[in-house]
Write a protein that holds these residues in place. Structure first.
Motif, mmCIF file in Angstrom:
data_model
loop_
_atom_site.group_PDB
_atom_site.id
_atom_site.type_symbol
_atom_site.label_atom_id
_atom_site.label_comp_id
_atom_site.label_asym_id
_atom_site.label_seq_id
_atom_site.Cartn_x
_atom_site.Cartn_y
_atom_site.Cartn_z
ATOM 1 N N SER A 79 34.995 9.998 -0.416
ATOM 2 C CA SER A 79 36.217 9.662 0.122
ATOM 3 C C SER A 79 35.744 8.253 1.325
ATOM 4 C CB SER A 79 36.922 10.462 1.124
ATOM 5 O OG SER A 79 35.995 11.051 2.031
ATOM 6 N N THR A 142 43.406 5.252 9.830
ATOM 7 C CA THR A 142 43.587 4.878 8.373
ATOM 8 C C THR A 142 42.880 6.013 7.473
ATOM 9 O OG1 THR A 142 43.225 2.966 6.762
ATOM 10 C CG2 THR A 142 41.551 3.409 8.590
ATOM 11 N N GLU A 143 43.518 5.791 6.315
ATOM 12 C CA GLU A 143 42.722 6.802 5.598
ATOM 13 C C GLU A 143 42.011 5.975 3.969
ATOM 14 O OE1 GLU A 143 42.736 10.043 5.265
ATOM 15 O OE2 GLU A 143 43.869 10.014 7.088
ATOM 16 N N ASP A 144 42.027 4.445 4.455
ATOM 17 C CA ASP A 144 41.396 3.713 3.394
ATOM 18 C C ASP A 144 39.954 4.055 3.658
ATOM 19 O OD1 ASP A 144 43.766 2.749 2.742
ATOM 20 O OD2 ASP A 144 43.782 0.930 4.274
ATOM 21 N N THR A 160 37.230 -1.564 6.116
ATOM 22 C CA THR A 160 37.823 -0.760 4.920
ATOM 23 C C THR A 160 37.638 -1.280 3.642
ATOM 24 O OG1 THR A 160 39.915 -1.589 5.209
ATOM 25 C CG2 THR A 160 39.337 0.127 6.856
ATOM 26 N N GLU A 161 37.926 -0.582 2.804
ATOM 27 C CA GLU A 161 38.089 -1.230 1.263
ATOM 28 C C GLU A 161 38.875 -2.237 1.342
ATOM 29 O OE1 GLU A 161 37.746 1.415 -2.833
ATOM 30 O OE2 GLU A 161 39.558 1.514 -1.867
ATOM 31 N N LYS A 162 40.190 -2.252 2.075
ATOM 32 C CA LYS A 162 41.194 -3.255 2.095
ATOM 33 C C LYS A 162 40.833 -4.355 2.866
ATOM 34 C CE LYS A 162 44.775 -0.236 0.840
ATOM 35 N NZ LYS A 162 46.193 0.539 1.213
ATOM 36 N N ASP A 164 40.308 -4.356 6.055
ATOM 37 C CA ASP A 164 40.771 -4.337 7.547
ATOM 38 C C ASP A 164 39.539 -3.972 8.463
ATOM 39 O OD1 ASP A 164 43.267 -4.758 7.032
ATOM 40 O OD2 ASP A 164 43.842 -2.703 6.277
#
Length: 524
Positions: A79, A142-144, A160-162, A164
């Motif tokens: 995750s 965040t859940e990212d 994060t993966e995005k 951020d």
């Protein structure tokens, strides 16, 4: 090649990727992590870190992030959760200035306690009520999935993966506003770019420091001679280095929050120093914020608090240093464009030491800036460096990796050789020399144990160093009071020593301030 041949190669690549995903990695720790064990003794040999057992889908580890003073961080595989553990302990070994949301995410009471360390005496507040003994997911907003994370003395940052960026911990390290200026484009500070809190005497504007933007650079006016400044710093007593943090209340720390950057900026990597942070974008630009009193933010001045992310002009024409020709023949003329070309086109790697920073360009050039009292910037002197400057003695060596400790730096070249510079009070340079010996220029670590070894990964704790070689061997050296070298004792080493890892296949190593983490694949 036939169509069937192409499909066969694609299938093979896909199969390798699937097999890699199926691999399960273990995590090992050693050194000082208060609260992890009931007796609070240091771990002198590697001990496996247990996966969180709280219903979260965490079955394996993805990466190690080192950690800060007394706490550790790693990323779970499935995750992408950021997992933290450790504590701010009652012996004052880690000064996590924490409020309701601490570095490790637990509640804290407030109290004043003097924390004595080798480099400073700090008045802080943090008496703990709850200790985060077992690894747990950190409650980020965040859940990212988390891709990268780093920690300083008492603050953390993650991406994060995005792309951020989130940061939390000591409030002066957490940005308070969106960037409103761009040093590299000749901008100036406006409005809320510099945080001005009541009662704070540690924040100044660039203008008050005598700096102004000039043609994409930041000019710095300093009437004091470098040698006078260095002498003043050397003679400063520990009591004179007493810091002045904010009052001991909830305003001391900040919960995890997103870092606002210019639209379109995508951060791919982060690094945390003692009280400052660097972030690297996908196009090779470096952003910085936090404390910059010794130049560790590379903005050309001694501005103490930069409360917003600012673009650092790493590849400015002045980065080659004064009167340097970047290796050109004597008597030849090197233009500004040639100098920039020699430096590179973008930054590919970043690192933070306690109060200094280092970046590597796409051409393998090493640039350093910040505190230079022990020569940790590698420029042949002990002056502070206020803007990114090329380490000229390594210009003919392509640097692939760099790490910073409190008083020293370690870098790896493309041939796997190890270079060190800075303070060597505990043997952290790995040169086999005695203590209190400073190297102001990079020195090759030519220890026999590293002969024919190809160093691939490097990490530094406060006063210890560790590398991983191409054959998955771990070597460490330096300060070992808390067993952070993983050698089964607490004896300092001034030469690299191999850490026993016969039980696993090392994949990555990361140092916290007084501990070390190892990501490894289990042997069959």
């Amino acid at each position: 090649m036939s169509e069937n041949g192409v499909r066969g190669e694609e299938d093979e690549v896909k199969m390798k990727e699937e097999n890699e995903e199926k691999k399960k990695y273990e995590l090992f720790m050693w050194g000082y992590l208060p609260g992890v064990l009931s007796h609070k003794s240091p771990l002198t040999s590697p001990v496996e870190v247990q996966l969180p057992d709280n219903g979260i889908d965490v079955q394996s580890w993805k990466d190690v992030c080192g950690g800060g003073c007394g706490f550790a961080m790693a990323i779970s595989a499935e995750s992408g959760k950021l997992i933290t553990w450790g504590s701010a302990d009652d012996q004052g070994q880690s000064y996590l200035t924490s409020g309701k949301h601490g570095v490790c995410g637990k509640s804290f009471l407030y109290g004043l306690i003097y924390i004595v360390s080798f480099e400073l005496i700090l008045l802080s507040s943090f008496i703990t009520t709850f200790i985060k003994e077992a690894p747990e997911p950190f409650p980020l907003p965040t859940e990212d999935p988390i891709m990268k994370a780093a920690a300083g003395w008492a603050h953390c940052v993650s991406v994060t993966e995005k792309n951020d960026v989130y940061t939390w911990g000591w409030k002066e390290c957490v940005p308070s506003s969106k960037v409103v200026a761009n040093f590299a484009s000749g901008g100036s500070f406006e409005g809320d770019a510099i945080r001005k809190e009541s009662g704070s005497t540690d924040q100044e504007s660039p203008q008050s420091q005598g700096s102004k933007p000039i043609g994409g650079s930041v000019a710095h006016q300093d009437n004091k001679k470098p040698e006078e400044t260095a002498k003043r710093r050397r003679t400063m007593t520990a009591k004179q280095e007493l810091e002045s943090p904010p009052l001991a209340d909830e305003s001391l720390s900040a919960p995890a929050c997103i870092v606002e950057l210019d639209p379109g900026v995508k951060i791919t990597s982060v690094a945390a120093g003692g009280r400052h942070t660097l972030a690297l974008s996908d196009v090779g630009q470096v952003w910085g914020w936090g404390y910059g009193g010794e130049g560790q933010l590379g903005l050309g001045s001694r501005i103490k608090i930069v409360a917003s992310p600012h673009l650092i002009p790493c590849l400015d024409a002045s980065s080659h240093g004064p009167d340097r020709s970047l290796g050109s023949p004597r008597g030849s003329i090197t233009t500004g464009s040639q100098k920039r070309k020699a430096l590179g086109s973008y930054i590919k790697s970043i690192s933070c030491g306690g109060r200094h920073s280092a970046v590597i360009t796409d051409t393998g050039v090493l640039l350093t800036f910040g505190w230079g009292l022990y020569g940790q910037c590698g420029l042949g002197n002990t002056n502070d460096v206020l803007r990114p400057t090329c380490v000229s003695s390594l210009l003919n060596t392509r640097i692939e990796a760099v790490a910073g400790g409190l008083w020293h730096s370690v870098c790896l070249c493309d041939h796997g050789r190890v270079y060190t510079f800075g303070g060597n009070q505990f043997g952290q340079l790995g040169l086999g020399t005695g203590t209190d010996h400073t190297e102001t220029s990079p020195r090759l670590v030519d220890a026999p144990i590293l002969e024919n070894k190809n160093a691939k990964v490097v990490s530094c704790g406060a006063r210890h160093s560790a590398i991983m070689t191409g054959d998955s061997k771990i070597y460490s050296w330096g300060w070992n009071k808390y067993g952070q070298l993983g050698l089964g004792d607490t004896i300092d080493r001034n030469d690299p020593c191999e850490v026993p890892t016969d039980y696993c296949m090392p994949k990555n190593v990361a140092c916290g301030w007084w501990h070390t983490l190892l990501l490894a694949e289990s042997r069959p």
